[in-house]
Design an enzyme around this catalytic site. Structure first.
Site, PDB file in Angstrom:
ATOM      1  N   ALA A 154      33.305  45.492  -1.309  1.00 60.88           N
ATOM      2  CA  ALA A 154      33.388  45.115  -2.562  1.00 60.88           C
ATOM      3  C   ALA A 154      33.352  43.420  -2.744  1.00 60.88           C
ATOM      4  CB  ALA A 154      34.794  45.243  -3.136  1.00 60.88           C
ATOM      5  N   PHE A 179      32.565  43.813 -10.284  1.00 55.41           N
ATOM      6  CA  PHE A 179      33.622  43.217 -11.301  1.00 55.41           C
ATOM      7  C   PHE A 179      33.128  41.762 -11.474  1.00 55.41           C
ATOM      8  CE2 PHE A 179      37.652  40.923 -11.802  1.00 55.41           C
ATOM      9  CZ  PHE A 179      37.835  41.737 -13.050  1.00 55.41           C
ATOM     10  N   ASN A 181      34.171  38.901 -10.992  1.00 54.32           N
ATOM     11  CA  ASN A 181      34.077  37.724  -9.978  1.00 54.32           C
ATOM     12  C   ASN A 181      33.297  37.920  -8.937  1.00 54.32           C
ATOM     13  OD1 ASN A 181      35.925  39.546  -8.860  1.00 54.32           O
ATOM     14  ND2 ASN A 181      37.288  38.349  -8.125  1.00 54.32           N
ATOM     15  N   LYS A 182      32.454  38.960  -8.847  1.00 59.77           N
ATOM     16  CA  LYS A 182      31.790  39.417  -7.778  1.00 59.77           C
ATOM     17  C   LYS A 182      30.548  38.686  -7.642  1.00 59.77           C
ATOM     18  CE  LYS A 182      34.726  42.336  -5.955  1.00 59.77           C
ATOM     19  NZ  LYS A 182      36.074  42.074  -6.767  1.00 59.77           N
ATOM     20  N   ASN A 183      29.903  38.755  -6.437  1.00 57.72           N
ATOM     21  CA  ASN A 183      28.553  38.160  -6.058  1.00 57.72           C
ATOM     22  C   ASN A 183      27.460  38.597  -7.137  1.00 57.72           C
ATOM     23  OD1 ASN A 183      30.148  37.474  -3.834  1.00 57.72           O
ATOM     24  ND2 ASN A 183      28.554  37.097  -2.647  1.00 57.72           N
TER      25      ASN A 183
END
Length: 384
Positions: A154, A179, A181-183
């Protein structure tokens, strides 16, 4: 306010959404197929399946690996709750293992070995903060005991082990999150990856109700009907998110380069803040630098630090509270204080600072300066 994360979105994402709307096909179509192919190439695997979110991916991974009622899945307690919740969905008992220590916040292979029983079916590893788990000893344990390795990626993609393999290509299944806030961010969504053809077929069927053909196949005239050959779920990704994923993939190399630069700047700057430790110094392999965790001086009132940082215009967070000490896991599985000493010591001190590709050097300098001032203002632990 300097936020914890921020999206790197522009006209490329707007054009991607417009492209989907122009086609008037919204679920599991050409965008999703293209996204899956591109992601499989990135990770270096034969199969990638876009799913509704990483939690759905983890659930599919456990079931595809044969995890069922009465089995045990070993996983870290320093992770988001989905890692363990998804094992519970499959009917398994999560067995929590400790982390290596304050400089390596990934699962400890020696503690994993101590927790293997006749009921163990899988080992779930988490590449925490984007730093690769030392998978070689885990692979040896899995081979010796006939266990599946599930990789919770994740905090990727773009995590590389010291031996050159990509995280998500080593275990039986790799699970990624997209999601907000992910890279690689699309709002909700995820990807499961595997090189096992039989597992891939199970993933493909279970993702969409166990159906043998998709709606797109019938729309394109490639099929007229379908069979249902196994129980399944509605874990599909829509075309808009897949198109956003393709736009983000094109930006990923530049975004990752900036994350690495910011992480290096943080490590250098925080060396001058007394009492603060920055984990993963000298860690082998290459990190995705998903988040910027630090360890506050022992005994610091972390909540007071977070409140004061926010007053000063800096958002912060915690990754994560110790999972085995949540009320549900205490009650259902006997989690207790002292069970995982390294994890518990770290989770009392961990604080996550802002990190995102569009972050400026000036913002980073402000975060470090405000953190240093906050630690002086908040309490005596720093002086001690």
């Amino acid at each position: 306010m300097i936020p914890l994360f921020d999206l790197n979105y522009d006209e490329a994402e707007a054009a991607a959404v417009a492209r989907v709307l122009g086609r008037k096909w919204l679920t599991m179509g050409e965008e999703t197929q293209a996204f899956e192919r591109a992601f499989a190439d990135l990770i270096g695997v034969r199969h990638a399946f876009a799913v509704a979110n990483c939690t759905a991916g983890l659930h599919l991974a456990y079931v595809a690996a044969g995890v069922s009622e009465g089995d045990e899945v070993i996983c870290p307690a320093l992770t988001f709750v989905a890692t363990a919740n998804s094992a519970v969905y499959a009917g398994a008992r999560p067995v929590f293992a400790d982390i290596v220590g304050p400089n390596d916040l990934t699962i400890d292979p020696d503690d994993v070995a101590r927790r293997i029983t006749a009921k163990t079916k899988a080992i779930s590893v988490v590449h925490y903060a984007g730093y690769p788990v030392d998978l070689a000893p885990i692979e040896r344990l899995a081979a010796e005991h006939g266990l599946a390795i599930i990789e919770d990626v994740a905090h990727g993609p773009d995590i590389w082990l010291a031996d050159g393999r990509a995280a998500g290509s080593v275990g039986k299944v790799g699970c990624f999150s997209f999601f907000s806030n992910k890279n690689l961010a699309v709002g909700e969504g995820g990807m499961v990856t595997t090189d096992d053809d039989a597992v891939a077929e199970r993933l493909r069927l279970m993702r969409s109700h166990g159906m043998t053909t998709m709606t797109l196949d019938r729309h394109k005239g490639r099929a007229t009907s379908y069979d249902v050959v196994s129980p399944g779920f509605n874990y599909r990704m829509d075309e808009i998110r897949s198109a956003l994923g393709l736009a983000q993939l094109a930006k990923l190399p530049a975004m990752q380069a900036r994350r690495r630069e910011l992480s290096d700047r943080y490590r250098a700057a925080l060396a001058d803040v007394p009492g603060v430790a920055v984990p993963f110094a000298g860690h082998p392999g290459r990190s995705a630098h998903h988040i910027q965790p630090i360890l506050l001086p022992d005994g610091t009132d972390r909540e007071a630090v977070m409140v004061e940082l926010r007053r000063r215009g800096v958002q912060s967070s915690i990754h994560y509270p110790a999972l085995h000490l949540f009320s549900y896991y205490r009650t259902a599985f006997g989690g207790h204080d002292g069970q995982l000493p390294q994890t518990e010591a770290v989770t009392r001190r961990e604080l996550t600072l802002p990190l995102f590709p569009t972050m400026t050097d000036e913002q980073l300098e402000t975060v470090v300066a405000e953190l240093a001032a906050t630690l002086v203002a908040v309490g005596p632990a720093l002086a001690a």
